[in-house]
Design an enzyme around this catalytic site. Sequence first.
Site, PDB file in Angstrom:
ATOM      1  N   HIS A  53       0.800  -1.229  -0.068  1.00 22.62           N
ATOM      2  CA  HIS A  53      -0.175  -0.285   0.103  1.00 22.62           C
ATOM      3  C   HIS A  53       1.143   1.107   0.042  1.00 22.62           C
ATOM      4  O   HIS A  53       2.006   1.043   0.458  1.00 22.62           O
ATOM      5  CB  HIS A  53      -0.887   0.118   1.033  1.00 22.62           C
ATOM      6  CG  HIS A  53      -1.851  -0.982   1.162  1.00 22.62           C
ATOM      7  ND1 HIS A  53      -3.043  -1.095   2.062  1.00 22.62           N
ATOM      8  CD2 HIS A  53      -2.122  -2.137   0.297  1.00 22.62           C
ATOM      9  CE1 HIS A  53      -3.761  -2.161   1.743  1.00 22.62           C
ATOM     10  NE2 HIS A  53      -3.280  -2.839   0.758  1.00 22.62           N
ATOM     11  N   GLU A  55       0.782   3.941   1.847  1.00 20.47           N
ATOM     12  CA  GLU A  55       1.480   4.288   2.911  1.00 20.47           C
ATOM     13  C   GLU A  55       2.575   3.551   3.346  1.00 20.47           C
ATOM     14  O   GLU A  55       3.381   4.000   4.190  1.00 20.47           O
ATOM     15  CB  GLU A  55       0.292   4.256   4.192  1.00 20.47           C
ATOM     16  CG  GLU A  55      -1.068   5.057   3.714  1.00 20.47           C
ATOM     17  CD  GLU A  55      -2.125   3.998   3.310  1.00 20.47           C
ATOM     18  OE1 GLU A  55      -1.541   3.453   2.103  1.00 20.47           O
ATOM     19  OE2 GLU A  55      -3.277   4.041   3.581  1.00 20.47           O
ATOM     20  N   CYS A  83      -6.043   1.671   5.835  1.00 17.30           N
ATOM     21  CA  CYS A  83      -6.584   0.307   6.324  1.00 17.30           C
ATOM     22  C   CYS A  83      -6.038  -0.041   7.748  1.00 17.30           C
ATOM     23  O   CYS A  83      -5.080   0.662   8.094  1.00 17.30           O
ATOM     24  CB  CYS A  83      -6.485  -0.931   5.259  1.00 17.30           C
ATOM     25  SG  CYS A  83      -4.690  -1.415   5.463  1.00 17.30           S
ATOM     26  N   CYS A  86      -2.097  -0.524   7.477  1.00 21.65           N
ATOM     27  CA  CYS A  86      -1.425   0.892   7.563  1.00 21.65           C
ATOM     28  C   CYS A  86      -1.476   1.554   8.808  1.00 21.65           C
ATOM     29  O   CYS A  86      -0.572   2.252   9.614  1.00 21.65           O
ATOM     30  CB  CYS A  86      -1.923   1.555   6.339  1.00 21.65           C
ATOM     31  SG  CYS A  86      -1.529   0.619   4.701  1.00 21.65           S
TER      32      CYS A  86
END
Lengths: 151, 151
Positions: A53, A55, A83, A86
């Site tokens: 992801h 992040e 999410c 993260c």
Amino acid sequence: MTKQSGMALALQQAHLAAANGEVPVGAVLLDSTGKVLAQAGNRVEELHDPSAHAEMLVMRKAVQQRQGQKLADCTLFVSLEPCPMCAAAMAHFRLGRVVFGAYDAKGGGVEHGARLPHRPETLHRMEVIGGVREREAAEMLRAFFQKLRCR
Amino acid sequence: MTKQSGMALALQQAHLAAANGEVPVGAVLLDSTGKVLAQAGNRVEELHDPSAHAEMLVMRKAVQQRQGQKLADCTLFVSLEPCPMCAAAMAHFRLGRVVFGAYDAKGGGVEHGARLPHRPETLHRMEVIGGVREREAAEMLRAFFQKLRCR
């Protein structure tokens, strides 16, 4: 840098991710002087890595570049509410502040679901600001998934 | 492979991690035939990466090796109850089963805290088995932190 212009950079990364066939989420990490430490879009498909992801990528890159120094002095701009993976990672990285765009009622873990930054057992506290340029961020995701469904 | 012998491999990785000055947590990922797809200990210090938990490393390595094929057919053995980051990642990787050793009342995110695999919004369901060779796994962590405090 203002919240608006930090989010503009994150949205730009989200656009680039979409062009690569990734779910359009982008992130940028700034230190307290406004210097960009890292920016990335999702790279889940490209890297065959469901944890890639945006992040995670920017936080990992920045701490590696800083030889292990964590992110208490930094702001993470990300186009979508993080999410739970993260959100929990943000505490491991000791992130100072997160600013996100669209809210994610189904997959979010910051202001929805487990709400990890707000849980009593999450000992690291960070500043959380949601809904910055929310419409643009949400529209980008909506358009992406609509296009997928029409294929 | 039995739960006991799978956990033996994870404990071995935890020992190796401790020898490298890492928090002693180890993980091994097996497919349904019992083949070892990946094994690792924590590498947080070595990689300057607060997300380099043993579980993340083995899941990422296995999916990359399998060109993106996720882990529904796999069992993850890990010596300590996964944290919320790893627990959420297990759902992203579509892990079939997790078997862990020691329970982690403070940092765990599977049977403590957010209990992510059991939350209604976590759409992926996996089998969870905790407490396998629990005493050995807990003792290794206790000894490691006691040694740190005595330095």
